[in-house]
Design an enzyme around this catalytic site. Structure first.
Site, PDB file in Angstrom:
ATOM      1  N   HIS A 136       0.502  -0.413 -13.649  1.00 58.81           N
ATOM      2  CA  HIS A 136       1.275  -1.644 -13.836  1.00 58.81           C
ATOM      3  C   HIS A 136       2.759  -1.278 -13.841  1.00 58.81           C
ATOM      4  CE1 HIS A 136       1.818  -5.805 -14.904  1.00 58.81           C
ATOM      5  NE2 HIS A 136       2.773  -5.413 -15.722  1.00 58.81           N
ATOM      6  N   GLY A 144       0.791  -1.234   0.000  1.00 60.00           N
ATOM      7  CA  GLY A 144       0.000   0.000   0.000  1.00 60.00           C
ATOM      8  C   GLY A 144       0.815   1.273   0.000  1.00 60.00           C
TER       9      GLY A 144
HETATM   10  C1  GAR Z   1       3.193  -1.424  -7.481  1.00 59.63           C
HETATM   11  O1  GAR Z   1       4.503  -1.389  -7.991  1.00 59.63           O
HETATM   12  C2  GAR Z   1       2.192  -1.635  -8.601  1.00 59.63           C
HETATM   13  O2  GAR Z   1       2.596  -1.081  -9.810  1.00 59.63           O
HETATM   14  C3  GAR Z   1       2.172  -3.133  -8.681  1.00 59.63           C
HETATM   15  O3  GAR Z   1       2.221  -3.579  -7.359  1.00 59.63           O
HETATM   16  C4  GAR Z   1       3.000  -2.659  -6.600  1.00 59.63           C
HETATM   17  C5  GAR Z   1       2.248  -2.355  -5.331  1.00 59.63           C
HETATM   18  O4  GAR Z   1       3.067  -1.648  -4.447  1.00 59.63           O
HETATM   19  N1  GAR Z   1       0.992  -3.603  -9.357  1.00 59.63           N
HETATM   20  C6  GAR Z   1       0.985  -4.715 -10.082  1.00 59.63           C
HETATM   21  O5  GAR Z   1       1.952  -5.446 -10.200  1.00 59.63           O
HETATM   22  C7  GAR Z   1      -0.352  -5.034 -10.757  1.00 59.63           C
HETATM   23  N2  GAR Z   1      -0.185  -6.036 -11.744  1.00 59.63           N
HETATM   24  P1  GAR Z   1       2.437  -0.938  -3.167  1.00 59.63           P
HETATM   25  O6  GAR Z   1       1.500  -1.957  -2.509  1.00 59.63           O
HETATM   26  O7  GAR Z   1       3.590  -0.604  -2.297  1.00 59.63           O
HETATM   27  O8  GAR Z   1       1.683   0.274  -3.645  1.00 59.63           O
END
Ligand code: GAR
Length: 188
Positions: free
Chosen positions: A104, A12
């Site tokens: 993404h 998050g």
């Molecule tokens: C982020 O880097 C986002 O781009 C990726 O998950 C991470 C979440 O980080 N999303 C994906 O891979 C979707 N396919 P966070 O929980 O620290 O925001």
């Protein structure tokens, strides 16, 4: 005031970054965060930020569409997937057409699709000796990572970079461009 909701499955850090950006600007209200993972750190972040976090089951999301009903009541101007890993059922897409966006951590259409998330993406980028990676912000349709692209920003990948190094570069881009893009879409 415009209203948004966020969906997240893990740490998050994007949720926190977006919340802080709009807290400062005061132009957008985050009505809530929806989380499918009862062990996700985003729940604690929401607690600290004073944002309601609704943890839900697969049944509430896909089968009885309880979450869709809650979204209908909240009437968000935008639904933002910020590290959310489940596919969005078509009933949500139909109800909120052109109002659901995702980030993404790669330059789609490369490194997208089911199973391509977080560390898996960055490891593949390194394994394939890519010279660049980046972020893609796109509208969400019924397929993983296939909706219309709104914004892409790239970063360099050095031969010596590990997957963690690439993740750090990509996160940096996410923290700059994701809140800005949300802001632009809400004011378009
Ligand atoms: C982020 O880097 C986002 O781009 C990726 O998950 C991470 C979440 O980080 N999303 C994906 O891979 C979707 N396919 P966070 O929980 O620290 O925001």
């Amino acid at each position: 005031m415009k209203k948004i909701v966020l969906f997240a499955s893990g740490s998050g850090s994007n949720v926190e970054n977006i919340a802080k950006y709009f807290e400062e600007k005061g132009t957008v209200e985050i009505k809530g965060v929806f989380c499918n993972n009862p062990n996700a750190y985003v729940i604690e972040r929401c607690d600290n930020l004073g944002i309601p976090c609704r943890v839900f089951s697969r049944n509430e999301f896909r089968d009885n569409l309880e979450i869709l009903n809650e979204l209908r009541e909240l009437k968000p101007d935008l639904i933002v997937l910020a590290g959310f890993l489940w596919l969005i059922p078509s009933a949500y897409i139909q109800q909120f057409s052109d109002k659901i966006i995702n980030i993404h951590p790669a330059l789609l259409p490369k490194y997208g699709g089911k199973g391509m998330y977080g560390h898996h993406v960055h490891q593949s980028v390194v394994d394939n000796k890519e010279k660049e990676s980046g972020i893609t912000i796109h509208y969400v349709n019924e397929h993983y990572d296939e909706g219309q692209v709104i914004k892409q920003v790239s970063c360099k990948v050095e031969p010596s970079d590990s997957a963690d190094d690439v993740a750090a570069k990509v996160h940096e881009l996410e923290y700059i461009y994701f809140p800005q893009t949300i802001d632009e879409l809400l004011n378009a």
